[in-house]
Write an enzyme that holds these catalytic residues in place. Sequence first.
Site, PDB file in Angstrom:
ATOM      1  N   HIS A  91      49.689  94.127  62.190  1.00 15.60           N
ATOM      2  CA  HIS A  91      48.363  94.378  61.621  1.00 15.60           C
ATOM      3  C   HIS A  91      47.808  95.745  61.997  1.00 15.60           C
ATOM      4  CE1 HIS A  91      48.562  90.666  59.697  1.00 15.60           C
ATOM      5  NE2 HIS A  91      47.269  90.474  59.541  1.00 15.60           N
ATOM      6  N   ASP A 152      37.478  89.289  65.548  1.00 15.23           N
ATOM      7  CA  ASP A 152      36.836  88.653  64.385  1.00 15.23           C
ATOM      8  C   ASP A 152      37.843  87.841  63.572  1.00 15.23           C
ATOM      9  OD1 ASP A 152      34.615  90.040  65.134  1.00 15.23           O
ATOM     10  OD2 ASP A 152      34.840  91.614  63.621  1.00 15.23           O
ATOM     11  N   GLU A 266      26.815  90.866  66.910  1.00 15.19           N
ATOM     12  CA  GLU A 266      27.453  91.949  66.168  1.00 15.19           C
ATOM     13  C   GLU A 266      26.415  92.516  65.202  1.00 15.19           C
ATOM     14  OE1 GLU A 266      31.217  91.515  64.251  1.00 15.19           O
ATOM     15  OE2 GLU A 266      32.246  90.845  66.077  1.00 15.19           O
TER      16      GLU A 266
HETATM   17  P1  FAD Z   1      50.921  95.054  65.969  1.00 13.15           P
HETATM   18  O1  FAD Z   1      50.249  95.816  64.906  1.00 13.15           O
HETATM   19  O2  FAD Z   1      52.165  94.361  65.587  1.00 13.15           O
HETATM   20  O3  FAD Z   1      51.188  95.998  67.240  1.00 13.15           O
HETATM   21  C1  FAD Z   1      50.204  96.869  67.721  1.00 13.15           C
HETATM   22  C2  FAD Z   1      50.776  97.764  68.830  1.00 13.15           C
HETATM   23  O4  FAD Z   1      51.021  96.996  69.994  1.00 13.15           O
HETATM   24  C3  FAD Z   1      52.110  98.417  68.483  1.00 13.15           C
HETATM   25  O5  FAD Z   1      52.195  99.664  69.113  1.00 13.15           O
HETATM   26  C4  FAD Z   1      53.110  97.456  69.067  1.00 13.15           C
HETATM   27  O6  FAD Z   1      54.327  98.112  69.379  1.00 13.15           O
HETATM   28  C5  FAD Z   1      52.390  96.968  70.300  1.00 13.15           C
HETATM   29  N1  FAD Z   1      52.689  95.591  70.653  1.00 13.15           N
HETATM   30  C6  FAD Z   1      52.715  94.507  69.853  1.00 13.15           C
HETATM   31  N2  FAD Z   1      52.996  93.408  70.557  1.00 13.15           N
HETATM   32  C7  FAD Z   1      53.134  93.792  71.833  1.00 13.15           C
HETATM   33  C8  FAD Z   1      53.436  93.120  73.051  1.00 13.15           C
HETATM   34  N3  FAD Z   1      53.648  91.805  73.096  1.00 13.15           N
HETATM   35  N4  FAD Z   1      53.516  93.853  74.192  1.00 13.15           N
HETATM   36  C9  FAD Z   1      53.318  95.196  74.187  1.00 13.15           C
HETATM   37  N5  FAD Z   1      53.042  95.873  73.067  1.00 13.15           N
HETATM   38  C10 FAD Z   1      52.949  95.186  71.899  1.00 13.15           C
HETATM   39  N6  FAD Z   1      40.853  94.260  66.625  1.00 13.15           N
HETATM   40  C11 FAD Z   1      39.823  93.936  67.426  1.00 13.15           C
HETATM   41  O7  FAD Z   1      39.768  94.339  68.584  1.00 13.15           O
HETATM   42  N7  FAD Z   1      38.810  93.157  66.973  1.00 13.15           N
HETATM   43  C12 FAD Z   1      38.806  92.634  65.721  1.00 13.15           C
HETATM   44  O8  FAD Z   1      37.891  91.921  65.351  1.00 13.15           O
HETATM   45  C13 FAD Z   1      39.893  92.945  64.859  1.00 13.15           C
HETATM   46  N8  FAD Z   1      39.955  92.426  63.623  1.00 13.15           N
HETATM   47  C14 FAD Z   1      41.001  92.749  62.809  1.00 13.15           C
HETATM   48  C15 FAD Z   1      41.057  92.201  61.528  1.00 13.15           C
HETATM   49  C16 FAD Z   1      42.104  92.477  60.678  1.00 13.15           C
HETATM   50  C17 FAD Z   1      42.140  91.878  59.294  1.00 13.15           C
HETATM   51  C18 FAD Z   1      43.124  93.359  61.116  1.00 13.15           C
HETATM   52  C19 FAD Z   1      44.252  93.712  60.207  1.00 13.15           C
HETATM   53  C20 FAD Z   1      43.084  93.914  62.383  1.00 13.15           C
HETATM   54  C21 FAD Z   1      42.026  93.602  63.243  1.00 13.15           C
HETATM   55  N9  FAD Z   1      41.948  94.120  64.545  1.00 13.15           N
HETATM   56  C22 FAD Z   1      40.894  93.782  65.347  1.00 13.15           C
HETATM   57  C23 FAD Z   1      42.953  95.082  65.017  1.00 13.15           C
HETATM   58  C24 FAD Z   1      44.046  94.428  65.833  1.00 13.15           C
HETATM   59  O9  FAD Z   1      43.575  94.133  67.122  1.00 13.15           O
HETATM   60  C25 FAD Z   1      45.229  95.392  65.925  1.00 13.15           C
HETATM   61  O10 FAD Z   1      45.789  95.533  64.656  1.00 13.15           O
HETATM   62  C26 FAD Z   1      46.284  94.979  66.927  1.00 13.15           C
HETATM   63  O11 FAD Z   1      47.320  95.916  66.814  1.00 13.15           O
HETATM   64  C27 FAD Z   1      46.797  93.564  66.859  1.00 13.15           C
HETATM   65  O12 FAD Z   1      47.627  93.331  65.780  1.00 13.15           O
HETATM   66  P2  FAD Z   1      49.144  92.786  65.912  1.00 13.15           P
HETATM   67  O13 FAD Z   1      49.256  91.629  66.820  1.00 13.15           O
HETATM   68  O14 FAD Z   1      49.567  92.583  64.504  1.00 13.15           O
HETATM   69  O15 FAD Z   1      49.883  94.002  66.603  1.00 13.15           O
END
Ligand code: FAD
Length: 521
Positions: A91, A152, A266
């Site tokens: 994401h 969120d 918020e």
């Molecule tokens: P990824 O996008 O898959 O990874 C993010 C980063 O972390 C990459 O660099 C990856 O290599 C690294 N990573 C992933 N997993 C691990 C692990 N286990 N250990 C170490 N590194 C790792 N953020 C907020 O704070 N508050 C919100 O309300 C919020 N709402 C969101 C709503 C939507 C619809 C979206 C798309 C995003 C939102 N986000 C929010 C952002 C979100 O926190 C980030 O996108 C975050 O990266 C988590 O997504 P992911 O688990 O898909 O991680």
Amino acid sequence: MIAYLERVSIPEPNNNEDDDVSLLRNSLEDLQLQGSIDYGPTGSASKDFGGMQITKPLAVIRPAGAEDIAKVIKLASRLPNLTVAARGNGHSINGQAMADRGLVIDMKSMESYNKIEVRRHPPCADVGGGALWADVLKCCVPFGLAPRSWTDYLDLTVGGTLSNAGVSGQAFRYGPQTENVTELEVVTGKGEIVTCTRNENSQLFFSVLGGLGQFGIITRARVLLQPSPQMVRWIRVVYSEFSEFTRDAELLVSQEEGGESFDYVEGFVFVNSDDPVNGWASVQLDPNHPFDPAGIPTSAGPVLYCLELVLHHRENDRPSSVNLVVDRLLGQLRFCKKLRFEVDLKYVEFLSRVKVAEQQAKANGIWDAPHPWLNLFVSKRDIADFDRLVFNTILQHGIGGPILVYPLLRSKWDSRASVVLPEGDIFYLVALLRFSPPYPKGPPAEDLVAQNRRILHCCTRNGLDFKLYLPHYKSQDEWEQHFGDQWTRFKDRKACFDPLAILAPGQKIFPRNHHHHHHQS
Ligand code: FAD
């Protein structure tokens, strides 16, 4: 079609590279992983939610657990130029979870390792790094427990949000999600599996929290829980004056815990018009209680502000007693008295509110379009300037999605974690969550990226104190500036835990270091 490709890298058909790939295959097979490896079309691992970048890895690993991950990282350290990216739920916006001709580790696929164990004394959950927060919630609620600090949207992985911060309307009280874990299991960039806490291996613990995946892969986390609220009163109140909006928001987040206060705070900006997406209609919570523009003062400008508040209560609390508390709390505020909206709903439904929006957006193609999002932390000192220069000027017609703005308390963020914040006791989260229909129905994504750039230039030119949240830069100079006086610490942490710069190459902070063990070369 994706309208905007920031960086397309397609492996060139070249014999040496084919040799490299088959060598890599053999080496991976030699590891005898318990999980599986996919060399085929790497599909979703080369894309992300941002939808602006395609970067192909050489293989996608579906590990069975931390041991598999450790083996893969150790292998990468023996091969020149090979990088490893953990992918949570993908994401990210700007390719942060990708690995250009490297290995992607699909964290979500570790099904049995991601299992969630709930403990009552003290209340906490042991969860896999690839578990989704939505699943953590589902497992905790039957025990009458729930995590304290959220995002969120819940289809994000535990490891993914902990690598950034994890912020929502509870963070003013409990801090971000990174403040609500007490123990982590991490596979470092050296391929070591380490358990760490605030006291034990504390340097690694604080490094990985907000560490952008640079120091290790979080394979398990112990998440603090609280008794699960049953119901919430969900409230929105409208302001025409930014100064009154911020005064009230800051008042609410500064109220002592334990005293009477809201459980979630918020806020957002919306357009002062009948625009169906950006305008008045985005405020109402109940179709039977529409927004009546007659309640807007004639002095109002092109944008308005909304505080979004929640009070937890119990199913069998009498509505009159909930009303009493809500009235007392709202009584201190200066919103437009005729523009107050509220509904009662179950806590779990409230936490799942964005899922409903996701389903709608998926139905009309907007969810899968590019998302040039921008997230910032802006110092309280400069938030009024930001309102004037950005909300009321550059963004006065809205962005086709939510513009969040709400205050957070620096005191709730441990300065030993890797995340960087602006100065001052209070700073604001500003989130531009753009949801435009795909081009040509909506604007080309590159126009929106250019608008983001304009906003950042405007902030810099006017000397505003801000930091990117979920940062994205292309050069090490920019990263150095981002980290400011924390750059040295961040670099030292890298040298300590991932000296060859194998991990999370998609962040583009440290280039892969070419040194490798002599006996292997
Ligand atoms: P990824 O996008 O898959 O990874 C993010 C980063 O972390 C990459 O660099 C990856 O290599 C690294 N990573 C992933 N997993 C691990 C692990 N286990 N250990 C170490 N590194 C790792 N953020 C907020 O704070 N508050 C919100 O309300 C919020 N709402 C969101 C709503 C939507 C619809 C979206 C798309 C995003 C939102 N986000 C929010 C952002 C979100 O926190 C980030 O996108 C975050 O990266 C988590 O997504 P992911 O688990 O898909 O991680």
